[in-house]
Design an enzyme around this catalytic site. Sequence first.
Site, mmCIF file in Angstrom:
data_model
loop_
_atom_site.group_PDB
_atom_site.id
_atom_site.type_symbol
_atom_site.label_atom_id
_atom_site.label_comp_id
_atom_site.label_asym_id
_atom_site.label_seq_id
_atom_site.Cartn_x
_atom_site.Cartn_y
_atom_site.Cartn_z
ATOM 1 N N HIS A 76 22.664 43.075 86.201
ATOM 2 C CA HIS A 76 21.396 42.965 86.930
ATOM 3 C C HIS A 76 20.406 44.024 86.451
ATOM 4 O O HIS A 76 20.168 45.011 87.131
ATOM 5 C CB HIS A 76 21.703 43.110 88.435
ATOM 6 C CG HIS A 76 20.513 43.017 89.324
ATOM 7 N ND1 HIS A 76 19.366 42.320 89.012
ATOM 8 C CD2 HIS A 76 20.291 43.535 90.568
ATOM 9 C CE1 HIS A 76 18.500 42.424 90.010
ATOM 10 N NE2 HIS A 76 19.030 43.159 90.960
ATOM 11 N N CYS A 109 13.472 44.190 92.527
ATOM 12 C CA CYS A 109 14.366 43.308 91.759
ATOM 13 C C CYS A 109 13.772 41.913 91.578
ATOM 14 O O CYS A 109 14.325 41.093 90.852
ATOM 15 C CB CYS A 109 15.727 43.214 92.438
ATOM 16 S SG CYS A 109 16.235 44.750 93.187
#
Lengths: 131, 390
Positions: free
Chosen positions: B337, B88
């Site tokens: 996200h 991420c």
Amino acid sequence: MSVPRFWRNLDSRYNLEGTHCTECGEYFYPPRKTCVNCRRLGQIEPYRFKGTGEIVTYTVIRTAAEGFEEQAPYALAIIKLDEGPSLTAQVVGSPEKVHIGMRVSSVFRKLGEGGDRGMIYYGTKFIPADA
Amino acid sequence: MRDVAIIGVKNTKFGELWERSLRDIVVEAGIGAIEDAGVGGKDINALYVGNMSGGRFVDQEHIGALIADYSGLSRNLHVPATRVEAACASGGLALRQAIMTVASGYGDIVVAAGAEKMTDVGSEEASSALAAAADREWEGMAGATFPGLYSMIAKLHMHRYGTTSEQLAEVAVKNHRNGCLNPIAQYRNEITVDQVLNSIMVADPLHIFDCSPITDGAAALVLAPAEVAHEYTDTPIYIKATAQASDTIALHDRRDITTLDASVMAAKRAYEMAKLGPGDIDLVEVHDCFTIAEICAVEDLGFTEKGKGGIFTEEGETAIGGRIPVNTSGGLKACGHPVGATGIKQAVEIVTQLRGEAGKRQVEGAEYGMAHNVGGSGATAVVHIFSRER
Ligand SMILES: [Zn+2]
């Protein structure tokens, strides 16, 4: 989980076998072949853990990981073994009874089943130490 | 080493973009950013693309070349293009690679992009792909999920510091409130603490509203040497620091389960490089993949004492108008996200704020902004500090 990835860790999974650096004295589980303190100067040898320890933190997983759906809800914990290292494992039994600081000991259990190949994986889980 | 400035930015809309492909959304972000910068393809010396799991989400690897090709930078211009991966934190790391390329003099005009297309697979497959950011052999094999790992952080934080579920929920409530003011956000609706607490429990103590969603999106930035930045824009934003740190891949090997040491170290290195401290920062975009992650981030970046992140949030210090506005964009929680895009989107938000172009979510008089991007449960952290003045 691929079969080779499982097989090469068989001793570690079935017998809680990790490693020990005789140079600095630190124990490793999961096993490491290089000491995090001494790096290439460390002397690494196999070590079988006693299997007792304490719960550092835990959760009750309700939305399960792939392959663990039938087990949900299940308690997952970080357990600090008495020799020092910590590992992630399930705690067997009633999730409501699990708590931080609880003493636990290792047991040999079925972990899960591998998708379409239908492999059954075994390894280490933990139970309350007084059980 | 040369000073570096950002001269162009663009976010796509974040959300479920079923009708669009990975290449479509990156090209939209990339073209938007180079138009914002007023540069052409011939000027671009390098391209970095942050992307976590193209192979899992859209069954496509070789993302750097793909994006360069569909941006029209390959067949005639042969621009070097590199995919950057750190789970991420892939986007933040792509920005860092681009900064280092300009700073070193290996390139002048360089594009940093980030993208992920996560809704082309089902949510189970997406969760499985995300779980690959943890230790598959020693966490995943035991039945760990990503929410499960952050739940274990939350559980210990609550046990040790008295942090409450309500305080965790306040993070989501604030980020949704900010997201309402951001046109690109996936969720533009307010929520309440009760709604968070009454939503489905994913892994005790985290509810589904404590978790960032699965999202499609892309973002891009154009970088230039600071000495020429004014030739392209009246509002260049300068890079004061770029820093990165690593920690153990597995949560169980950490020094302290409630502290992301990679965040602490990356922030320390960034503050030293910028010759600034937490008190100098006017706003920050932090990696709130879960509500507990934002609580840890405000502590680990030095905005409040260890253990005080919950009360700090509850008292409104992280809201717009508070002591340190956190996630004015809406954060990962409200924007969504798209893992590889997040780090770049955070930088776009800070640049927009420092330019004074953030509209209703503007932090008045913002001079210094920070972006904090985390990979996995904290094995990678990337911190950038941006400034209006060189
Ligand atoms: Zn050693």
